[in-house]
Design a protein around this motif. Sequence first.
Motif, PDB file in Angstrom:
ATOM      1  N   ALA A 166      54.789 -41.752  65.409  1.00 50.15           N
ATOM      2  CA  ALA A 166      55.051 -40.538  66.167  1.00 50.15           C
ATOM      3  C   ALA A 166      56.516 -40.166  65.948  1.00 50.15           C
ATOM      4  CB  ALA A 166      54.764 -40.757  67.650  1.00 50.15           C
ATOM      5  N   PRO A 167      56.824 -38.889  65.900  1.00 52.37           N
ATOM      6  CA  PRO A 167      58.189 -38.462  65.599  1.00 52.37           C
ATOM      7  C   PRO A 167      59.153 -38.730  66.745  1.00 52.37           C
ATOM      8  CG  PRO A 167      56.827 -36.573  66.158  1.00 52.37           C
ATOM      9  CD  PRO A 167      55.903 -37.755  66.084  1.00 52.37           C
ATOM     10  N   GLY A 168      60.427 -38.816  66.389  1.00 50.10           N
ATOM     11  CA  GLY A 168      61.471 -38.893  67.391  1.00 50.10           C
ATOM     12  C   GLY A 168      61.696 -40.256  68.003  1.00 50.10           C
ATOM     13  N   ILE A 169      61.045 -41.309  67.480  1.00 48.28           N
ATOM     14  CA  ILE A 169      61.197 -42.663  68.020  1.00 48.28           C
ATOM     15  C   ILE A 169      61.929 -43.508  66.975  1.00 48.28           C
ATOM     16  CG2 ILE A 169      59.990 -44.697  68.891  1.00 48.28           C
ATOM     17  CD1 ILE A 169      57.648 -42.924  69.623  1.00 48.28           C
ATOM     18  N   PRO A 170      62.936 -44.284  67.374  1.00 48.65           N
ATOM     19  CA  PRO A 170      63.642 -45.130  66.391  1.00 48.65           C
ATOM     20  C   PRO A 170      62.672 -46.025  65.625  1.00 48.65           C
ATOM     21  CG  PRO A 170      64.828 -45.093  68.468  1.00 48.65           C
ATOM     22  CD  PRO A 170      63.531 -44.386  68.719  1.00 48.65           C
ATOM     23  N   GLU A 171      63.026 -46.333  64.387  1.00 55.94           N
ATOM     24  CA  GLU A 171      62.110 -46.971  63.436  1.00 55.94           C
ATOM     25  C   GLU A 171      61.430 -48.221  63.980  1.00 55.94           C
ATOM     26  OE1 GLU A 171      62.106 -48.443  58.753  1.00 55.94           O
ATOM     27  OE2 GLU A 171      64.006 -48.352  59.870  1.00 55.94           O
ATOM     28  N   TRP A 172      62.188 -49.132  64.578  1.00 54.46           N
ATOM     29  CA  TRP A 172      61.609 -50.410  65.010  1.00 54.46           C
ATOM     30  C   TRP A 172      61.459 -50.503  66.522  1.00 54.46           C
ATOM     31  CZ3 TRP A 172      59.071 -52.684  61.420  1.00 54.46           C
ATOM     32  CH2 TRP A 172      59.489 -52.595  60.096  1.00 54.46           C
ATOM     33  N   ASN A 173      61.404 -49.366  67.178  1.00 54.07           N
ATOM     34  CA  ASN A 173      61.287 -49.378  68.634  1.00 54.07           C
ATOM     35  C   ASN A 173      60.060 -50.166  69.082  1.00 54.07           C
ATOM     36  OD1 ASN A 173      62.809 -48.024  70.890  1.00 54.07           O
ATOM     37  ND2 ASN A 173      60.719 -47.445  71.489  1.00 54.07           N
ATOM     38  N   LEU A 174      60.281 -51.157  69.944  1.00 56.53           N
ATOM     39  CA  LEU A 174      59.224 -51.993  70.525  1.00 56.53           C
ATOM     40  C   LEU A 174      58.425 -52.730  69.448  1.00 56.53           C
ATOM     41  CD1 LEU A 174      58.117 -49.596  73.387  1.00 56.53           C
ATOM     42  CD2 LEU A 174      59.739 -51.506  73.504  1.00 56.53           C
ATOM     43  N   ARG A 175      59.131 -53.180  68.426  1.00 56.10           N
ATOM     44  CA  ARG A 175      58.542 -54.004  67.365  1.00 56.10           C
ATOM     45  C   ARG A 175      59.509 -55.147  67.058  1.00 56.10           C
ATOM     46  NH1 ARG A 175      54.448 -51.401  64.323  1.00 56.10           N
ATOM     47  NH2 ARG A 175      54.161 -49.207  64.899  1.00 56.10           N
ATOM     48  N   GLY A 176      58.988 -56.357  66.965  1.00 52.84           N
ATOM     49  CA  GLY A 176      59.840 -57.483  66.638  1.00 52.84           C
ATOM     50  C   GLY A 176      59.026 -58.718  66.304  1.00 52.84           C
ATOM     51  N   ALA A 177      59.706 -59.748  65.824  1.00 49.58           N
ATOM     52  CA  ALA A 177      59.044 -61.002  65.441  1.00 49.58           C
ATOM     53  C   ALA A 177      59.941 -62.170  65.812  1.00 49.58           C
ATOM     54  CB  ALA A 177      58.755 -61.011  63.947  1.00 49.58           C
ATOM     55  N   HIS A 189      61.451 -60.366  75.277  1.00 50.05           N
ATOM     56  CA  HIS A 189      61.791 -59.493  76.396  1.00 50.05           C
ATOM     57  C   HIS A 189      61.488 -58.061  75.964  1.00 50.05           C
ATOM     58  CE1 HIS A 189      63.690 -62.884  78.383  1.00 50.05           C
ATOM     59  NE2 HIS A 189      64.355 -63.137  77.258  1.00 50.05           N
ATOM     60  N   THR A 190      60.672 -57.377  76.746  1.00 48.66           N
ATOM     61  CA  THR A 190      60.244 -56.040  76.374  1.00 48.66           C
ATOM     62  C   THR A 190      59.923 -55.259  77.640  1.00 48.66           C
ATOM     63  OG1 THR A 190      58.672 -54.786  74.996  1.00 48.66           O
ATOM     64  CG2 THR A 190      57.843 -56.809  76.026  1.00 48.66           C
ATOM     65  N   ILE A 191      59.127 -54.204  77.521  1.00 50.47           N
ATOM     66  CA  ILE A 191      58.646 -53.473  78.692  1.00 50.47           C
ATOM     67  C   ILE A 191      57.125 -53.524  78.681  1.00 50.47           C
ATOM     68  CG2 ILE A 191      60.652 -51.972  78.918  1.00 50.47           C
ATOM     69  CD1 ILE A 191      57.546 -50.373  77.584  1.00 50.47           C
ATOM     70  N   GLN A 192      56.509 -53.359  79.852  1.00 54.46           N
ATOM     71  CA  GLN A 192      55.048 -53.369  79.919  1.00 54.46           C
ATOM     72  C   GLN A 192      54.530 -51.989  79.538  1.00 54.46           C
ATOM     73  OE1 GLN A 192      53.277 -55.384  83.234  1.00 54.46           O
ATOM     74  NE2 GLN A 192      51.466 -54.065  83.239  1.00 54.46           N
ATOM     75  N   PRO A 193      53.702 -51.920  78.502  1.00 55.58           N
ATOM     76  CA  PRO A 193      53.176 -50.615  78.083  1.00 55.58           C
ATOM     77  C   PRO A 193      52.174 -50.081  79.093  1.00 55.58           C
ATOM     78  CG  PRO A 193      52.130 -52.371  76.845  1.00 55.58           C
ATOM     79  CD  PRO A 193      53.196 -53.026  77.676  1.00 55.58           C
ATOM     80  N   ALA A 194      51.860 -48.801  78.951  1.00 52.72           N
ATOM     81  CA  ALA A 194      50.909 -48.139  79.845  1.00 52.72           C
ATOM     82  C   ALA A 194      49.608 -47.869  79.106  1.00 52.72           C
ATOM     83  CB  ALA A 194      51.505 -46.823  80.347  1.00 52.72           C
TER      84      ALA A 194
END
Length: 275
Positions: A166-177, A189-194
């Motif tokens: 989706a446009p306008g979101i930083p490349e690795w937003n809410l992605r990690g390993a 450590h993250t946020i709870q999605p909806a």
Amino acid sequence: MSTTTHATAAGSGRNATATFARKERGTAAVDTARVDAVARDALGALHEVIRKHRLTYAEYDALKAWLIRVGADGEWPLFLDVFVEHVVEEVVNADRRGAVGTIEGPYYVPGAPEFASEGTLPMRAGEPGAPLTFQGSVTDLDGIPIEGALVELWHADDAGFYSQFAPGIPEWNLRGAIRTGADGRYTFHTIQPAPYQIPTDGATGALIASAGWHAWRPAHLHLKVSAPERLPVTTQLYFEGGEHVGDDVAQAVKPELILRPVDNRVTYDFPLDPA
């Protein structure tokens, strides 16, 4: 990535199709006997549906137009992952004894930022959503910790959108390993999605509306867990009592995949089968 300011089904669909096209696939020779058997059975099943429901030419033409639109919107990965993948996953993983899998969905991207043992997913300043600590361990089937396991986590934001699709979101937003240490443990450590609707302004949404279905997925975390000499597992984890856990449009929820957070913290372990 698109420079438009609004996410659309067609835009997300095209990005999902492009991502799928970049995936590496095997180069084994085609087994013509298997293709023949599967194709004949699939077509035979469709023929029986036509006979059972006495399909009209108007309905047949509508089907052709819809199939063309699915391709034009770039939604084949979306449609197949929502309505077909859960059965493929069920068949492929029927003999597993360890961690339980479910569908991958169309929004996985390899190469996310990697941490050792503990890390915070990349996110925007003031990222909406309740804080969540997601932790656990990777072991073999006897509970022995696995060092060097890779735990990949990605999920939608609080509005239901995925970075890179989706446009306008930083490349690795809410992605990690996370690469586990000797104790096999990981902590994100993250946020709870909806909960969110799958894209409905394209061909997949047109089918859902015409059939009178809903388009909602429950809130979930996506995981890929892998380690040397172990079968990798791809799964999703859901939240107890969450909206649409009982009627997921993708039919991907399993009892073993329900999380029960306490004080914004949850623990989930991954015992991996031998390869």
